[in-house]
Design an enzyme around this catalytic site. Sequence first.
Site, PDB file in Angstrom:
ATOM      1  N   ARG A   1     -82.090  15.172 -33.809  1.00 35.61           N
ATOM      2  CA  ARG A   1     -82.033  16.253 -32.822  1.00 35.61           C
ATOM      3  C   ARG A   1     -81.348  15.828 -31.538  1.00 35.61           C
ATOM      4  O   ARG A   1     -81.199  16.647 -30.636  1.00 35.61           O
ATOM      5  CB  ARG A   1     -83.457  16.684 -32.483  1.00 35.61           C
ATOM      6  CG  ARG A   1     -83.902  18.001 -33.082  1.00 35.61           C
ATOM      7  CD  ARG A   1     -85.332  18.186 -32.646  1.00 35.61           C
ATOM      8  NE  ARG A   1     -85.856  19.512 -32.754  1.00 35.61           N
ATOM      9  CZ  ARG A   1     -86.472  20.012 -33.824  1.00 35.61           C
ATOM     10  NH1 ARG A   1     -86.577  19.318 -34.911  1.00 35.61           N
ATOM     11  NH2 ARG A   1     -86.975  21.232 -33.769  1.00 35.61           N
TER      12      ARG A   1
ATOM     13  N   ARG B   1     -87.286  25.545 -26.500  1.00 35.53           N
ATOM     14  CA  ARG B   1     -86.766  24.868 -27.696  1.00 35.53           C
ATOM     15  C   ARG B   1     -85.293  25.190 -27.911  1.00 35.53           C
ATOM     16  O   ARG B   1     -84.512  24.350 -28.357  1.00 35.53           O
ATOM     17  CB  ARG B   1     -87.618  25.243 -28.905  1.00 35.53           C
ATOM     18  CG  ARG B   1     -88.955  24.502 -28.889  1.00 35.53           C
ATOM     19  CD  ARG B   1     -90.078  25.250 -29.576  1.00 35.53           C
ATOM     20  NE  ARG B   1     -89.859  25.428 -30.993  1.00 35.53           N
ATOM     21  CZ  ARG B   1     -90.543  26.292 -31.748  1.00 35.53           C
ATOM     22  NH1 ARG B   1     -91.478  27.054 -31.217  1.00 35.53           N
ATOM     23  NH2 ARG B   1     -90.297  26.388 -33.016  1.00 35.53           N
TER      24      ARG B   1
HETATM   25  P1  ADP Z   1     -88.382  24.294 -35.608  1.00 36.92           P
HETATM   26  O1  ADP Z   1     -88.770  24.586 -37.037  1.00 36.92           O
HETATM   27  O2  ADP Z   1     -88.722  25.412 -34.711  1.00 36.92           O
HETATM   28  O3  ADP Z   1     -86.975  23.841 -35.466  1.00 36.92           O
HETATM   29  P2  ADP Z   1     -89.808  21.783 -35.838  1.00 36.92           P
HETATM   30  O4  ADP Z   1     -90.968  22.063 -36.735  1.00 36.92           O
HETATM   31  O5  ADP Z   1     -88.647  21.103 -36.441  1.00 36.92           O
HETATM   32  O6  ADP Z   1     -89.355  23.132 -35.118  1.00 36.92           O
HETATM   33  O7  ADP Z   1     -90.290  20.930 -34.586  1.00 36.92           O
HETATM   34  C1  ADP Z   1     -91.421  21.286 -33.827  1.00 36.92           C
HETATM   35  C2  ADP Z   1     -91.521  20.410 -32.602  1.00 36.92           C
HETATM   36  O8  ADP Z   1     -91.686  19.044 -33.015  1.00 36.92           O
HETATM   37  C3  ADP Z   1     -90.287  20.390 -31.713  1.00 36.92           C
HETATM   38  O9  ADP Z   1     -90.310  21.436 -30.759  1.00 36.92           O
HETATM   39  C4  ADP Z   1     -90.397  19.010 -31.047  1.00 36.92           C
HETATM   40  O10 ADP Z   1     -91.372  19.014 -30.029  1.00 36.92           O
HETATM   41  C5  ADP Z   1     -90.950  18.160 -32.177  1.00 36.92           C
HETATM   42  N1  ADP Z   1     -89.875  17.532 -33.003  1.00 36.92           N
HETATM   43  C6  ADP Z   1     -89.616  17.738 -34.323  1.00 36.92           C
HETATM   44  N2  ADP Z   1     -88.590  16.986 -34.748  1.00 36.92           N
HETATM   45  C7  ADP Z   1     -88.175  16.277 -33.659  1.00 36.92           C
HETATM   46  C8  ADP Z   1     -87.131  15.327 -33.420  1.00 36.92           C
HETATM   47  N3  ADP Z   1     -86.283  14.945 -34.419  1.00 36.92           N
HETATM   48  N4  ADP Z   1     -86.999  14.823 -32.172  1.00 36.92           N
HETATM   49  C9  ADP Z   1     -87.838  15.179 -31.173  1.00 36.92           C
HETATM   50  N5  ADP Z   1     -88.817  16.063 -31.324  1.00 36.92           N
HETATM   51  C10 ADP Z   1     -89.010  16.625 -32.543  1.00 36.92           C
END
Ligand code: ADP
Length: 216
Positions: A88, A172
Amino acid sequence: MILILLGAPGAGKGTQAQRLQDKHGLIQLSTGDMLRSAVSEGTEIGLKAKAVMERGDLVSDDIMTGIISDRLDQPDCTNGVILDGFPRTEAQAEALDSMLADKKMSLNAVIEMKTDDTVLVERVTGRYTCANCGAGYHDKFLKPAEEGVCDKCGGNEFSRRSDDTAETVTTRLQSYHNQTAPLLPYYKGKGILKQVDGMAEIEEVTLQIEALLKNI
Ligand code: ADP
Ligand code: ADP
Ligand code: ZN
């Protein structure tokens, strides 16, 4: 095969990764799911991540790369994985490159799921999952065949993420545009970036991904 699904919150990464897992036996590595398990188990990582996730901010690069590196070493990952939610940030992408080189693995493709920001709040706030098997649903766009019963496992308990609110989606989305979108030119430069239309219906997006996989 190692694939990355890249897209904004609600773009459909988890939905398509689940389908790829079911059809091709690739393992879905969702960093969001891993963090949510860590939070509910109250592990050290979970304790660090909880408040950050509730705000919609990103968890630190060190924690994330450590989680992925450990997971890739587990034997079920040898057939191939779909990275859903990782990398990310540019630091995570660079760390991924070097860990894959160390593990003698390589990245086959990065699939960008292109969406307009306007649809994402509705996607995210209508999202829910089966509490038993994790199958994903949506209030409007993906309902189970029988109301209140999971298509996959027959379960009748569902859960919603506490961070799936209109307010966190805004934060986000900002993180996505500021920190994750710069990965698109990074992977384009490596010649492995592909795109699908994340605005299309779920089944159509699956067909577009399947078409890409034929050439990988
Ligand atoms: P979405 O499905 O909405 O894209 P995720 O389930 O992938 O969300 O992620 C939920 C939360 O977990 C993010 O908002 C962040 O806080 C954290 N997160 C997940 N993956 C990462 C990552 N690779 N780096 C940093 N934070 C992460
Ligand atoms: P992400 O993992 O990228 O955050 P999800 O796969 O969880 O996104 O999808 C978010 C919500 O939108 C889910 O409830 C899902 O059922 C629904 N959804 C996914 N793809 C589509 C699509 N192409 N059209 C409409 N709704 C979708
Ligand atoms: Zn289920």
